[in-house]
Design a protein around this motif. Structure first.
Motif, PDB file in Angstrom:
ATOM      1  N   TRP A  36       0.846  -1.181   0.000  1.00  0.00           N
ATOM      2  CA  TRP A  36       0.000   0.000   0.000  1.00  0.00           C
ATOM      3  C   TRP A  36       0.887   1.239   0.000  1.00  0.00           C
ATOM      4  O   TRP A  36       1.810   1.351   0.807  1.00  0.00           O
ATOM      5  CB  TRP A  36      -0.906   0.017   1.219  1.00  0.00           C
ATOM      6  CG  TRP A  36      -1.981  -1.011   1.194  1.00  0.00           C
ATOM      7  CD1 TRP A  36      -1.954  -2.252   1.742  1.00  0.00           C
ATOM      8  CD2 TRP A  36      -3.265  -0.888   0.553  1.00  0.00           C
ATOM      9  NE1 TRP A  36      -3.125  -2.913   1.480  1.00  0.00           N
ATOM     10  CE2 TRP A  36      -3.941  -2.098   0.761  1.00  0.00           C
ATOM     11  CE3 TRP A  36      -3.891   0.120  -0.167  1.00  0.00           C
ATOM     12  CZ2 TRP A  36      -5.225  -2.331   0.277  1.00  0.00           C
ATOM     13  CZ3 TRP A  36      -5.166  -0.098  -0.649  1.00  0.00           C
ATOM     14  CH2 TRP A  36      -5.817  -1.305  -0.426  1.00  0.00           C
ATOM     15  N   TYR A  37       0.591   2.154  -0.897  1.00  0.00           N
ATOM     16  CA  TYR A  37       1.237   3.449  -0.966  1.00  0.00           C
ATOM     17  C   TYR A  37       0.178   4.520  -0.716  1.00  0.00           C
ATOM     18  O   TYR A  37      -1.017   4.252  -0.794  1.00  0.00           O
ATOM     19  CB  TYR A  37       1.851   3.673  -2.351  1.00  0.00           C
ATOM     20  CG  TYR A  37       3.136   2.927  -2.612  1.00  0.00           C
ATOM     21  CD1 TYR A  37       3.152   1.546  -2.747  1.00  0.00           C
ATOM     22  CD2 TYR A  37       4.345   3.614  -2.743  1.00  0.00           C
ATOM     23  CE1 TYR A  37       4.335   0.865  -2.987  1.00  0.00           C
ATOM     24  CE2 TYR A  37       5.529   2.951  -2.995  1.00  0.00           C
ATOM     25  CZ  TYR A  37       5.515   1.578  -3.117  1.00  0.00           C
ATOM     26  OH  TYR A  37       6.688   0.919  -3.365  1.00  0.00           O
ATOM     27  N   ARG A  38       0.629   5.710  -0.427  1.00  0.00           N
ATOM     28  CA  ARG A  38      -0.309   6.825  -0.308  1.00  0.00           C
ATOM     29  C   ARG A  38       0.327   8.091  -0.870  1.00  0.00           C
ATOM     30  O   ARG A  38       1.540   8.233  -0.921  1.00  0.00           O
ATOM     31  CB  ARG A  38      -0.730   7.061   1.139  1.00  0.00           C
ATOM     32  CG  ARG A  38       0.374   7.526   2.067  1.00  0.00           C
ATOM     33  CD  ARG A  38      -0.140   7.583   3.497  1.00  0.00           C
ATOM     34  NE  ARG A  38       0.916   7.989   4.428  1.00  0.00           N
ATOM     35  CZ  ARG A  38       0.798   7.938   5.746  1.00  0.00           C
ATOM     36  NH1 ARG A  38      -0.344   7.502   6.311  1.00  0.00           N
ATOM     37  NH2 ARG A  38       1.789   8.333   6.530  1.00  0.00           N
ATOM     38  N   ARG A  45       4.352  10.126  -3.747  1.00  0.00           N
ATOM     39  CA  ARG A  45       3.776   8.863  -3.305  1.00  0.00           C
ATOM     40  C   ARG A  45       4.788   8.159  -2.419  1.00  0.00           C
ATOM     41  O   ARG A  45       5.978   8.090  -2.750  1.00  0.00           O
ATOM     42  CB  ARG A  45       3.419   7.991  -4.510  1.00  0.00           C
ATOM     43  CG  ARG A  45       2.599   6.769  -4.187  1.00  0.00           C
ATOM     44  CD  ARG A  45       2.165   6.031  -5.437  1.00  0.00           C
ATOM     45  NE  ARG A  45       1.243   6.822  -6.244  1.00  0.00           N
ATOM     46  CZ  ARG A  45       0.576   6.314  -7.278  1.00  0.00           C
ATOM     47  NH1 ARG A  45       0.724   5.041  -7.616  1.00  0.00           N
ATOM     48  NH2 ARG A  45      -0.237   7.081  -7.973  1.00  0.00           N
ATOM     49  N   VAL A  48       3.562   2.859   2.409  1.00  0.00           N
ATOM     50  CA  VAL A  48       2.992   2.787   3.753  1.00  0.00           C
ATOM     51  C   VAL A  48       3.304   1.436   4.387  1.00  0.00           C
ATOM     52  O   VAL A  48       3.762   1.361   5.524  1.00  0.00           O
ATOM     53  CB  VAL A  48       1.471   3.013   3.716  1.00  0.00           C
ATOM     54  CG1 VAL A  48       0.886   2.927   5.121  1.00  0.00           C
ATOM     55  CG2 VAL A  48       1.151   4.361   3.073  1.00  0.00           C
ATOM     56  N   ASP A  89      -2.737  11.195   8.127  1.00  0.00           N
ATOM     57  CA  ASP A  89      -2.921   9.990   7.312  1.00  0.00           C
ATOM     58  C   ASP A  89      -3.810  10.265   6.098  1.00  0.00           C
ATOM     59  O   ASP A  89      -3.969   9.383   5.239  1.00  0.00           O
ATOM     60  CB  ASP A  89      -3.545   8.865   8.142  1.00  0.00           C
ATOM     61  CG  ASP A  89      -2.631   8.388   9.262  1.00  0.00           C
ATOM     62  OD1 ASP A  89      -3.142   8.158  10.384  1.00  0.00           O
ATOM     63  OD2 ASP A  89      -1.417   8.248   9.015  1.00  0.00           O
ATOM     64  N   TYR A  93      -4.911   6.379  -1.176  1.00  0.00           N
ATOM     65  CA  TYR A  93      -4.164   5.152  -0.932  1.00  0.00           C
ATOM     66  C   TYR A  93      -4.265   4.242  -2.160  1.00  0.00           C
ATOM     67  O   TYR A  93      -5.366   4.006  -2.687  1.00  0.00           O
ATOM     68  CB  TYR A  93      -4.705   4.441   0.308  1.00  0.00           C
ATOM     69  CG  TYR A  93      -4.261   5.096   1.590  1.00  0.00           C
ATOM     70  CD1 TYR A  93      -4.777   6.332   1.977  1.00  0.00           C
ATOM     71  CD2 TYR A  93      -3.318   4.493   2.420  1.00  0.00           C
ATOM     72  CE1 TYR A  93      -4.358   6.963   3.133  1.00  0.00           C
ATOM     73  CE2 TYR A  93      -2.899   5.107   3.593  1.00  0.00           C
ATOM     74  CZ  TYR A  93      -3.420   6.336   3.945  1.00  0.00           C
ATOM     75  OH  TYR A  93      -2.992   6.952   5.103  1.00  0.00           O
ATOM     76  N   CYS A  95      -3.006   0.454  -3.811  1.00  0.00           N
ATOM     77  CA  CYS A  95      -2.364  -0.840  -3.609  1.00  0.00           C
ATOM     78  C   CYS A  95      -1.555  -1.182  -4.846  1.00  0.00           C
ATOM     79  O   CYS A  95      -1.812  -0.671  -5.941  1.00  0.00           O
ATOM     80  CB  CYS A  95      -3.382  -1.934  -3.306  1.00  0.00           C
ATOM     81  SG  CYS A  95      -4.359  -2.473  -4.703  1.00  0.00           S
TER      82      CYS A  95
END
Length: 119
Positions: A36-38, A45, A48, A89, A93, A95
């Motif tokens: 998972w990235y955000r 980017r 996470v 946060d 997000y 994937c």
């Protein structure tokens, strides 16, 4: 063709929880690493959480102890449980999955899901 479909984003108050899911579909042999990235507005980017096929995990320092990544190889699905969410946060997000097709590994991305942490 491989598709990653995400779900689970939304608006939550600080201290709340969300669970993101990402399911891979299509024709392929296997999936190696997933993650998972955000990306927040104005930011790059960032990773996470990541998980290998045998479920070894790694986390960004800011989410350790609050987020948990896990997967089910039989379902080609990865989840991320996010607890004690903070305003920082807030991000889209994404994937990703390293998918093996015909002996070659390629990285695929989901479409992104918005997570907003606000009172």
């Amino acid at each position: 063709q491989v598709q990653l479909v995400e779900s689970g984003g939304g608006l939550v108050q600080p201290g709340g929880s969300l669970r993101l899911s990402c399911a891979a579909s299509g024709i392929f042999f296997s999936i190696n690493n997933m993650g998972w990235y955000r990306q927040a507005p104005g930011n790059q980017r960032e990773l996470v959480a990541g998980i290998t096929r045998d479920s070894t995990t790694n986390y960004h320092g800011s989410v350790k102890g609050r987020f948990t990544i896990f997967r089910d190889n039989a379902k080609n699905t990865v989840w991320m449980q996010m607890n004690n969410l903070k305003p920082e946060d807030t991000a889209v997000y994404y994937c990703n999955a390293d998918v093996v097709r015909w002996g070659l590994e390629s990285r695929y991305w989901g479409q992104g899901t918005q997570v907003t942490v606000s009172s």
